[in-house]
Design an enzyme around this catalytic site. Structure first.
Site, PDB file in Angstrom:
ATOM      1  CD  GLN A   1      -0.040  -4.271  60.285  1.00 51.29           C
ATOM      2  OE1 GLN A   1       0.766  -5.056  59.941  1.00 51.29           O
ATOM      3  NE2 GLN A   1      -1.200  -4.913  60.265  1.00 51.29           N
TER       4      GLN A   1
ATOM      5  CE1 TYR B   1      -3.222  -5.527  58.171  1.00 53.13           C
ATOM      6  CE2 TYR B   1      -2.445  -3.682  56.910  1.00 53.13           C
ATOM      7  CZ  TYR B   1      -2.369  -5.084  57.135  1.00 53.13           C
ATOM      8  OH  TYR B   1      -1.388  -5.731  56.675  1.00 53.13           O
TER       9      TYR B   1
ATOM     10  CG  HIS C   1     -26.934  15.730  38.087  1.00 51.74           C
ATOM     11  ND1 HIS C   1     -28.194  15.764  38.289  1.00 51.74           N
ATOM     12  CD2 HIS C   1     -26.816  14.606  39.079  1.00 51.74           C
ATOM     13  CE1 HIS C   1     -28.605  15.025  39.491  1.00 51.74           C
ATOM     14  NE2 HIS C   1     -27.962  14.198  39.803  1.00 51.74           N
TER      15      HIS C   1
END
Length: 133
Positions: free
Chosen positions: A130, A126, A63
């Site tokens: 807000q 975050y 792989h």
């Protein structure tokens, strides 16, 4: 101080990274020696053609793992499709032994995870904060 963290386009600023992994068919250990070397060259060429930057690559016998940076217009599925298709076609043409050992070089599946500079928890926090501003 200039940061290499962001890429600037005409209308976008972005930092999109993908961790990609895919396997050889039946996990056969065919990605060794000259095949491994040529695979890295082919992937670098295709990445350049499609506007993707390979930040890190590791080829193991059955792989490979890539960390790529891509523009927002390049979907992960499309990136994998382009790289797997091109590398399979070229390697099977250059190394006929691969044709006799495997019906196709790659499995149909792959793994993808988006990676960024900011964690998922930081973004959620975050956004939640807000409304209070």
């Amino acid at each position: 101080m200039v940061s290499n963290r962001w890429t600037h386009g005409n209308t976008t600023v972005y930092n999109i990274g993908y961790h990609l992994v895919w396997c050889s068919k039946y996990r056969r250990k065919v990605l060794v020696g000259n095949v491994e070397k040529r695979l890295k060259e082919l992937l670098a060429k295709k990445a350049d053609e499609i506007g993707v930057s390979i930040e890190s690559i590791e080829v193991l016998p059955d792989h490979l793992r890539l960390f790529v940076k891509a523009p927002p217009s390049a979907a992960p599925h499309w990136i994998v499709q382009q790289m797997k298709g091109y590398s399979s076609h070229e390697l099977r043409k250059e190394f006929p032994d691969l044709k006799s050992r495997l019906p196709t070089l790659w499995t149909r599946s792959y793994y993808v995870e988006s990676c960024g500079h900011i964690s998922e928890d930081t973004i959620k926090k975050y956004i939640a904060e807000q409304k209070n501003k």
